[in-house]
Design a protein around this motif. Structure first.
Motif, PDB file in Angstrom:
ATOM      1  N   MET A   1      -9.039   5.828  -1.586  1.00  0.00           N
ATOM      2  CA  MET A   1      -9.413   4.864  -2.623  1.00  0.00           C
ATOM      3  C   MET A   1     -10.917   4.959  -2.933  1.00  0.00           C
ATOM      4  O   MET A   1     -11.345   4.569  -4.021  1.00  0.00           O
TER       5      MET A   1
ATOM      6  N   TRP B   1       0.796  -1.231   0.000  1.00  0.00           N
ATOM      7  CA  TRP B   1       0.000   0.000   0.000  1.00  0.00           C
ATOM      8  C   TRP B   1       0.830   1.284   0.000  1.00  0.00           C
ATOM      9  O   TRP B   1       0.282   2.370  -0.099  1.00  0.00           O
TER      10      TRP B   1
ATOM     11  N   ASP C   1      -6.937  -7.548  -3.519  1.00  0.00           N
ATOM     12  CA  ASP C   1      -5.816  -6.891  -2.830  1.00  0.00           C
ATOM     13  C   ASP C   1      -4.897  -7.946  -2.215  1.00  0.00           C
ATOM     14  O   ASP C   1      -5.303  -8.683  -1.312  1.00  0.00           O
TER      15      ASP C   1
END
Length: 777
Positions: free
Chosen positions: A538, A445, A476
């Motif tokens: 996001m 991230w 993810d």
């Protein structure tokens, strides 16, 4: 030294004094007012489920007498194989040429001195573990007749053994083990006067598979790897023993091979040792460490130091319930409950020096899995009992993987019992792994902070199986694809709080760095701050909500309240840890972080699990986590009635209520001053377990002996006796007047508190600091 002090008085023999043997004869017996009573059996056992724990340092043994022989399993923390299974080191069988007289048989756990013995009044087998180095001592003696002794090292790992589907749950592969996964064989070498045995991990381990699975190969070389080049094992040796030969057989459901040493000649006293070593390095380095430990043995000195350590351990704290003559069943049960509290505390004390924490799912004292009581065990529903006919290495929920929400209940009671040194292995566990967790955040991230997931491995990454092996494209890679564990990142915060409490104690003997601990805690807080701002960007343009607060979504309330928006347990954890850290370290970023935290949600006079959640996945009552462990509500604190109302009337809190396993209802009842409810639940929680040794509970939701069952029982009993708000100590805040009791426990800052209640009246109460105010019921 007087003749009287040359004898050890055995509780089973009442007025009969016997000469135990030379080592113990040299040591006078001294007693303290509250030394724990010796625990005793008067008949041999049927199998390993009827074993008695014994240990010290970081060594645990299950000792039992079966078919005339004394047997024990040997375990040591940190013995992780290629699959991250926590392997036992083996089984030892002691055979005397003159059998025990079963009419006079006694097996005793001498808690005060930390050893176990088997005797019939004429023969003794005494077993103890050196607290300061990994050595087990066994002495066999006879009062009159000389006898021969055989000692056999028994191993079930003499060849590679393919794991069954169920057996894979002892490893970090769990339900995702590749077909053909094996537990690899040990190496065993015969010497003239001893047996060397060891397991050396091959080059490729589950660590490598996990790194590749989780797309972290690019940073692999920088990651902490505790499995690489790991060798562990030991050396069975006796000066007066010779190698006799090999045996083979079947014990329970597992084939084994044995290597037997026999005494050179009949004697009245025989002694042998098992020296252990664990090393990351070459095999030569492991052998050198083993030899170094063997050369350091000085039996008389070592026993005195070990005995002194156990005496100091029992002097730190105690809870002693006293039966009341003519009292009702409730009054008479308290001595039973406090006995079991004491027995379990002994089990925890056996891993005071470990480099690795005591595992919640059996600790160092698991036994043959086919003897575990599976009735009602969630994992065993619909499973044939034969599926558990596995080797003694088996435990459910893995060896090197840690379920932090369970581990915490093993370690919280050590604060009030004053066993701060026992906490250090768990804190060092996090100091070892959190840098890998920081690497996860940067790699996936691009931000800082330690992302410590639930079901975290001993190298800081998510468990291979629990990470999810069926993942859609584009999912993810930093996330676990797991209905129970997704977004559950806050369990590390309870250990942050334990670390902060340890830091409040001025004790030079606690060998741990304040700087390292505060760096770890700061990193855990930083993850939540940076990651939830990252997730907000996001979704949209703003990092914070309209009030300038973090939006903790998606989140989780333990494994239960999934898809949570501002989970109560997470907010309570972050706020409490950050406030406490700010008291220890003056740091402006922490102040700003606290300003960004939202409030927990209270609705209809009750604490809610979250502002909103999507589904209920498990049965944890996280709406009561602000009571314990976070102590925002409780006796002497604001809004007590809100918390009591939540406990008594929240529909899910009532539905989930239980005393089994990791259930915390007894703790919450105690913290809220609900005396009758706390007494009811702790009486169930600390009642005798289903096995012969009363502190072997479980399996509950996990495995036997269930250590988070025992730990949660300890916490509840402590909270019934002592709670603390600032500088005010509340004594007996949830204690029934029918229970006579005396105790010594620890408040924050290492302050000791002692009190006694008898016939419903407080007889005495004192604290070691005059800065504390005592409030009595």
């Amino acid at each position: 030294m007087s003749a009287k002090n040359r004898f050890l008085r055995l509780s089973c023999m009442k007025k009969t004094a016997v000469l135990l043997f030379s080592l113990f004869a040299l040591l006078p017996l001294t007693l303290c007012a509250q030394h724990p009573e010796t625990y005793e059996w008067r008949t041999p056992s049927k199998n390993s489920s009827e074993s008695m724990p014994c240990g010290g340092g970081d060594v645990g043994m299950n000792v039992w007498c079966e078919d005339g022989d004394v047997l024990f399993y040997l375990s040591r923390s940190g013995c992780f194989d290629e699959n991250n299974t926590l392997l036992k080191l083996g089984r030892f069988r002691i055979h005397l040429s003159t059998p025990f007289d079963t009419k006079s048989f006694r097996q005793q756990l001498v808690l005060y001195d930390g050893y176990c013995q088997v005797t019939d009044g004429q023969h003794w087998v005494v077993i103890w573990a050196d607290v300061n180095k990994p050595v087990v001592h066994v002495e066999v003696s006879s009062e009159k007749e000389k006898c021969d002794v055989d000692v056999t090292y028994e191993s079930w790992r003499t060849k590679d053994r393919e794991m069954t589907r169920r057996e894979a749950f002892q490893s970090s592969w769990k339900f995702a083990a590749p077909k053909g996964t094996k537990t690899l064989r040990d190496s065993i070498e015969v010497r003239t006067d001893g047996i060397v045995f060891f397991h050396r991990n091959k080059q490729e381990t589950i660590f490598d598979a996990t790194v590749s699975q989780q797309q972290m190969d690019a940073v692999k070389d920088s990651l902490y790897n505790p499995l690489k080049n790991l060798t562990f094992g030991g050396y069975l040796h006796g000066d007066q023993f010779l190698f006799k030969g090999r045996t083979q057989g079947r014990h329970a459901s597992t084939d084994y091979e044995g290597w037997t040493l026999q005494s050179r000649r009949p004697l009245q006293r025989h002694a042998f040792t098992i020296t252990m070593a664990t090393c990351q390095g070459s095999l030569a380095e492991w052998q050198s460490l083993l030899n170094q430990t063997q050369r350091a043995i000085q039996t008389k000195r070592d026993y005195k130091l070990t005995r002194d350590w156990w005496h100091q351990f029992w002097e730190r704290s105690y809870i002693k319930g006293n039966e009341r003559n003519g009292g009702n069943d409730l009054a008479q049960s308290i001595s039973h409950l406090t006995r079991n509290y004491t027995l379990f505390r002994y089990m925890l004390g056996c891993n005071s020096r470990g480099q690795w924490p005591t595992k919640f799912n059996g600790g160092l004292f698991t036994f043959d899995p086919e003897f575990v009581h599976h009735a009602g065990h969630p994992v065993a529903k619909g499973v044939s009992p034969d599926e558990y006919n596995l080797s003694p290495d088996y435990r459910n929920w893995g060896g090197g993987v840690h379920t932090a929400q369970n581990q915490r209940l093993v370690y919280w009671p050590m604060l009030k019992s004053g066993d701060y040194d026992l906490l250090l292995p768990q804190l060092r566990f996090y100091l070892n792994i959190y840098k890998n967790a920081e690497e996860r955040s940067r790699h996936y991230w691009g931000h800082e902070g330690a992302c410590l997931t639930e079901q975290v491995e001993n190298y800081g990454l998510p468990c291979y199986a629990e990470y999810g092996t069926k993942r859609p494209n584009g999912f993810d890679p930093g996330m676990q694809r797991n209905a129970w564990l997704e977004y559950e990142w806050d369990t590390c915060l309870e250990f942050c709080m334990m670390a902060l409490e340890v830091l409040s104690i001025e004790n030079s003997e606690l060998d741990i760095s304040k700087t390292q601990l505060t760096d770890f805690i700061t990193s855990c807080l930083r993850f939540f701050d940076e990651h939830y701002q990252y997730l907000a960007t996001m979704r949209g343009a703003k990092k914070l909500d309209g009030n300038g607060h973090l939006v903790l979504y998606p989140g989780s309330g333990a494994e239960t309240f999934k898809g949570a928006y501002n989970s109560t347990s997470t907010i309570a954890a972050l706020r409490t840890v950050a406030e406490e850290l700010l008291r220890n370290v003056s740091a402006q970023p922490i102040s700003h972080f606290l300003e960004r935290l939202p409030d927990i949600t209270v609705r209809d006079g009750m604490i809610q699990p979250a502002l909103h959640y999507e589904r209920v996945q498990n049965t944890e009552t996280t709406q009561l986590y602000p009571v314990f462990p976070w102590r925002m509500y409780g006796v002497g604190r604001p809004d007590l009635e809100i918390a009591r109302n939540t406990y008594l009337n929240d529909s899910l809190a009532v539905k989930f209520r239980s005393h089994e396993g990791w259930k915390q209802d007894a703790i919450w009842a105690a913290c809220l001053g609900l005396t009758d409810e706390a007494a009811r639940l702790v009486s169930l929680k600390l009642a005798d377990g289903p096995y012969r040794f009363p502190a072997f509970w479980g399996p509950g939701f996990d495995w036997s002996p269930d250590h988070n069952w025992g730990g949660s029982g300890m916490i509840a009993l402590q909270e019934m006796l002592l709670q603390e708000v600032g500088d005010t100590l509340y004594l007996f805040p949830a204690w029934p007047k029918q229970w006579d009791v005396s105790f010594r426990l620890h408040a924050r800052g290492g302050v000791t508190v002692e009190a006694e209640l008898k016939d419903g009246r407080v007889i005495s109460a004192k604290a070691s600091s005059d800065q504390k105010k005592i409030v009595l019921p």
